[in-house]
Scaffold this motif. Structure first.
Motif, mmCIF file in Angstrom:
data_model
loop_
_atom_site.group_PDB
_atom_site.id
_atom_site.type_symbol
_atom_site.label_atom_id
_atom_site.label_comp_id
_atom_site.label_asym_id
_atom_site.label_seq_id
_atom_site.Cartn_x
_atom_site.Cartn_y
_atom_site.Cartn_z
ATOM 1 N N TYR A 238 0.785 -1.030 0.031
ATOM 2 C CA TYR A 238 0.049 -0.159 0.064
ATOM 3 C C TYR A 238 0.827 1.282 0.080
ATOM 4 O O TYR A 238 1.958 1.286 0.646
ATOM 5 C CB TYR A 238 -0.754 -0.004 1.379
ATOM 6 C CG TYR A 238 -1.972 -0.978 1.226
ATOM 7 C CD1 TYR A 238 -3.246 -0.659 0.672
ATOM 8 C CD2 TYR A 238 -1.630 -2.392 1.767
ATOM 9 C CE1 TYR A 238 -4.232 -1.524 0.980
ATOM 10 C CE2 TYR A 238 -2.760 -3.200 1.746
ATOM 11 C CZ TYR A 238 -3.885 -2.926 1.453
ATOM 12 O OH TYR A 238 -4.902 -3.986 1.469
ATOM 13 N N LYS A 239 0.389 2.206 -0.757
ATOM 14 C CA LYS A 239 1.092 3.540 -0.679
ATOM 15 C C LYS A 239 -0.017 4.697 -0.552
ATOM 16 O O LYS A 239 -1.053 4.736 -1.172
ATOM 17 C CB LYS A 239 1.923 3.927 -1.778
ATOM 18 C CG LYS A 239 2.495 5.406 -1.815
ATOM 19 C CD LYS A 239 3.475 5.409 -3.006
ATOM 20 C CE LYS A 239 3.048 5.631 -4.137
ATOM 21 N NZ LYS A 239 4.084 6.074 -5.188
ATOM 22 N N SER A 240 0.131 5.361 0.620
ATOM 23 C CA SER A 240 -0.720 6.522 0.674
ATOM 24 C C SER A 240 -0.336 7.841 0.546
ATOM 25 O O SER A 240 0.979 7.928 0.830
ATOM 26 C CB SER A 240 -1.630 6.742 2.176
ATOM 27 O OG SER A 240 -0.690 6.958 3.175
ATOM 28 N N SER B 295 -6.373 12.944 -0.419
ATOM 29 C CA SER B 295 -5.795 11.620 0.186
ATOM 30 C C SER B 295 -6.232 10.524 -0.906
ATOM 31 O O SER B 295 -7.259 10.214 -1.357
ATOM 32 C CB SER B 295 -6.408 11.309 1.365
ATOM 33 O OG SER B 295 -6.021 10.203 1.935
ATOM 34 N N ASP C 55 -0.763 11.925 0.833
ATOM 35 C CA ASP C 55 -1.853 13.195 1.289
ATOM 36 C C ASP C 55 -1.274 14.470 1.148
ATOM 37 O O ASP C 55 0.125 14.525 1.175
ATOM 38 C CB ASP C 55 -1.901 12.856 2.890
ATOM 39 C CG ASP C 55 -2.827 11.494 3.223
ATOM 40 O OD1 ASP C 55 -3.927 11.478 2.951
ATOM 41 O OD2 ASP C 55 -2.148 10.687 3.934
ATOM 42 N N VAL D 109 -4.822 6.273 -1.726
ATOM 43 C CA VAL D 109 -4.315 5.176 -1.543
ATOM 44 C C VAL D 109 -4.110 4.152 -2.711
ATOM 45 O O VAL D 109 -5.165 4.051 -3.520
ATOM 46 C CB VAL D 109 -4.954 4.396 -0.412
ATOM 47 C CG1 VAL D 109 -4.391 2.993 -0.168
ATOM 48 C CG2 VAL D 109 -5.285 5.348 0.847
ATOM 49 N N GLU D 110 -3.006 3.651 -3.048
ATOM 50 C CA GLU D 110 -2.607 2.898 -3.999
ATOM 51 C C GLU D 110 -2.598 1.505 -3.252
ATOM 52 O O GLU D 110 -1.983 1.332 -2.150
ATOM 53 C CB GLU D 110 -1.508 3.150 -4.902
ATOM 54 C CG GLU D 110 -1.455 4.581 -5.295
ATOM 55 C CD GLU D 110 -0.110 4.897 -5.990
ATOM 56 O OE1 GLU D 110 0.853 3.925 -6.025
ATOM 57 O OE2 GLU D 110 -0.188 5.995 -6.715
ATOM 58 N N LYS D 111 -2.943 0.302 -3.962
ATOM 59 C CA LYS D 111 -2.663 -1.032 -3.337
ATOM 60 C C LYS D 111 -2.446 -1.827 -4.856
ATOM 61 O O LYS D 111 -3.006 -2.084 -5.656
ATOM 62 C CB LYS D 111 -4.138 -1.493 -2.725
ATOM 63 C CG LYS D 111 -4.256 -2.764 -2.651
ATOM 64 C CD LYS D 111 -5.637 -3.084 -2.230
ATOM 65 C CE LYS D 111 -6.139 -4.743 -2.307
ATOM 66 N NZ LYS D 111 -7.417 -4.742 -1.891
#
Length: 160
Positions: free
Chosen positions: A90-92, A103, A94, A105-107
């Motif tokens: 995961y990468k968030s 904001s 913001d 989020v990548e998954k």
């Protein structure tokens, strides 16, 4: 054209090569969809056609993961967090721009080398080569940031 890789391509046995670059794989929630994608690749390729697939090396990425960082671009401060959980990376991201908070989020699935090889074999591919970076250095599980696979669609044999 835009296409869902879980569905057959509009032209079967048509392409000499299919390229899947820059981790454009691993975004499905159901692991069975990974196999569907490989079946789609195989269905679209001519006999002995090539599939080149580029994906990050999970072993290297997890060993070198930067959990948090701040990146400044054009006066905007981006707070980035990375973590692994339940087989996914995961990468968030913001940030605030013009008073508006954003904001994202990548998954992406942490697909291991052996899983890719198994998906490919089941779809009828033979591994031709595996490189470890964009300079095409040999793959080394511990130090290669990428896995760049080259597969050939297995020539079908006709039974008499």
């Amino acid at each position: 054209f835009v296409h869902d890789l879980r569905e057959p391509l509009p032209l079967e046995n048509h392409y000499d090569a299919i390229f899947n670059f820059f981790t454009s794989f691993g975004y499905f929630d159901d692991h069975k969809d990974n196999q569907k994608a490989f079946n789609t690749f195989a269905g679209g390729l001519k006999e002995e056609g090539l599939l080149v697939l580029d994906f990050f090396n999970p072993t290297y990425i997890l060993a070198n993961l930067v959990p948090t960082e701040t990146v400044e671009r054009d006066g905007i401060s981006f707070q980035i967090k990375r973590w692994s959980e339940a087989g996914y990376l995961y990468k968030s991201i913001d940030f605030t721009d013009n008073g508006q908070n954003y904001s994202f989020v990548e998954k992406v699935e942490l697909v291991a080398k052996n899983n890719f090889i198994a998906y490919a074999a089941q779809a009828g591919f033979t591994l031709v080569d595996l490189k470890g970076d964009y300079r095409l250095a040999p793959f080394d599980e511990a130090v290669s940031p990428r896995m760049i696979f080259v597969w050939a669609k297995t020539k079908t044999t006709t039974k008499i």
